[in-house]
Design a protein around this motif. Structure first.
Motif, PDB file in Angstrom:
ATOM      1  N   GLU A 234      -1.435   4.808 -76.958  1.00  0.00           N
ATOM      2  CA  GLU A 234      -0.141   4.288 -77.399  1.00  0.00           C
ATOM      3  C   GLU A 234      -0.287   3.204 -78.463  1.00  0.00           C
ATOM      4  OE1 GLU A 234       3.858   2.186 -75.459  1.00  0.00           O
ATOM      5  OE2 GLU A 234       1.996   2.338 -74.305  1.00  0.00           O
TER       6      GLU A 234
ATOM      7  N   TRP B 196       4.014  12.500 -69.318  1.00  0.00           N
ATOM      8  CA  TRP B 196       5.117  11.573 -69.542  1.00  0.00           C
ATOM      9  C   TRP B 196       4.865  10.718 -70.784  1.00  0.00           C
ATOM     10  CZ3 TRP B 196       5.089   6.240 -69.688  1.00  0.00           C
ATOM     11  CH2 TRP B 196       6.354   5.634 -69.755  1.00  0.00           C
ATOM     12  N   MET B 197       3.631  10.215 -70.932  1.00  0.00           N
ATOM     13  CA  MET B 197       3.296   9.386 -72.087  1.00  0.00           C
ATOM     14  C   MET B 197       3.438  10.181 -73.383  1.00  0.00           C
ATOM     15  SD  MET B 197       2.343   6.637 -73.602  1.00  0.00           S
ATOM     16  CE  MET B 197       1.795   5.528 -72.297  1.00  0.00           C
TER      17      MET B 197
ATOM     18  N   ASP C  57       7.096  10.666 -74.154  1.00  0.00           N
ATOM     19  CA  ASP C  57       7.713   9.411 -74.575  1.00  0.00           C
ATOM     20  C   ASP C  57       7.332   9.072 -76.016  1.00  0.00           C
ATOM     21  OD1 ASP C  57       9.209   6.917 -73.915  1.00  0.00           O
ATOM     22  OD2 ASP C  57       7.257   6.000 -74.289  1.00  0.00           O
TER      23      ASP C  57
ATOM     24  N   LEU D  49       9.153  11.382 -78.310  1.00  0.00           N
ATOM     25  CA  LEU D  49      10.574  11.037 -78.345  1.00  0.00           C
ATOM     26  C   LEU D  49      10.818   9.858 -79.285  1.00  0.00           C
ATOM     27  CD1 LEU D  49      13.470  11.354 -77.339  1.00  0.00           C
ATOM     28  CD2 LEU D  49      12.886   9.897 -75.390  1.00  0.00           C
ATOM     29  N   ARG D  50       9.947   8.859 -79.234  1.00  0.00           N
ATOM     30  CA  ARG D  50      10.103   7.707 -80.133  1.00  0.00           C
ATOM     31  C   ARG D  50      10.040   8.152 -81.593  1.00  0.00           C
ATOM     32  NH1 ARG D  50       5.836   3.357 -77.567  1.00  0.00           N
ATOM     33  NH2 ARG D  50       6.228   3.841 -75.374  1.00  0.00           N
TER      34      ARG D  50
END
Length: 310
Positions: free
Chosen positions: A205, A268-269, A272, A275-276
């Motif tokens: 991330e 999930w990561m 996410d 999505l960002r």
């Protein structure tokens, strides 16, 4: 003798003074005096092979038990902050008069020729395995604070800021150094396999998710300049794999339930992060007219990161 650049020396001095202020406020002038005395004597010993270490040895032997840990932490944190300053400097524009990657591509063009090198670039297959270990001692909380220190140093180097903005950055830097000092460096409990995986996902991330596409764009631009050909749209040179949550040999606590939980966390990561990017893309697509180009040198906006359990 290695010559330290002035900017790097100044940044190390700033961080050292901020750390010293924190130590003074937290432990008082007496401990600060001992730290400074040990630092001074240590520098004297390192100046010459013939220096007498006896004064330093005497001071260390006379330390009270209650002072040993904070003094050891003082030098440990100073080295951490100095390393951050060094990494930030050598990744800054000031330290790069010429791009190392471009120099390498130039040399390879001379050795292999443009066509062969362009073909080799498009056949790159770099497989990197993310791993974690119970002995990993740097907490994610501290990693983020160290990143904030680096960002603040980078902001201080800007020449387009007003004085009040520079003061805000210095105050933010002071607060971060203070937070680092008051954060426990060692975990009180052994991290679980899921904790290790979360650390690895934080690396993706906070670093890889941006660094890999940025590197590919840079490589594509240089390849176009030096060989006349960029990276093909269907090429994905980097593939990432992970031992985290799947190492049945090295960690007896890894069960199929743990592996399932880590895989779900990974999915999930990934969702996410995508999505960002999609939300950012939606916000940027305000134009009413567009062509067929995909943007930066024809490269897709995002190269996929393939993360799986090896």
């Amino acid at each position: 003798m290695t010559v330290i650049p002035d900017t790097l020396r100044q940044n190390v001095r700033i961080l050292g003074e901020l750390l010293g202020d924190t130590i003074m406020e937290s432990h008082g002038p007496e401990l600060f005096r001992k730290v400074e005395e040990i630092r001074r004597l240590g520098k004297e010993v390192n100046r010459s092979e013939n220096s007498d270490p006896t004064p330093l040895t005497r001071v260390l032997s006379e330390l009270e038990d209650k002072d040993i840990l904070p003094i050891a932490r003082s030098f440990n944190q100073f080295l951490n902050l100095a390393n951050i300053a060094e990494q930030q400097y050598f990744s800054s524009a000031e330290a790069h008069t010429r791009d190392i990657l471009e120099e390498t591509i130039e040399e390879l063009v001379d050795d292999l020729g443009k066509e062969s090198l362009a073909d080799a670039i498009n056949r790159l297959n770099i497989e990197l395995v993310l791993t974690a270990h119970p002995t990993e001692v740097t907490r994610r909380t501290l990693i983020r604070k160290y990143e904030n220190v680096s960002k603040s140093l980078n902001d201080l180097s800007r020449t387009d800021l007003h004085q009040y903005e520079l003061d805000q950055i210095r105050e933010r830097l002071r607060s971060t150094v203070d937070e680092i000092w008051h954060t426990d460096e060692v975990r009180e409990e052994r991290p679980t396999a899921v904790d290790e995986a979360k650390w690895g996902f934080a690396v993706i991330e906070n670093s890889l998710w941006r660094a890999v596409p940025d590197f590919l764009r840079e490589l594509d631009a240089i390849a176009r300049r030096r060989t006349g050909q960029g990276i093909s749209r269907d090429v994905s040179p980097f593939h990432f794999y992970s031992w985290m949550g799947g190492d049945r040999d090295g960690n007896p606590n890894v069960t199929h339930q743990v592996t399932r939980e880590v895989l779900l966390l990974g999915r999930w990561m990934a969702a996410d992060l995508y999505l960002r990017d999609v939300q950012s893309l939606i916000a940027s697509l305000s134009m009413t007219v567009a062509d067929d180009n995909s943007g930066n040198n024809g490269l897709p906006m995002r190269k996929h990161l393939i993360v799986s359990v090896a």
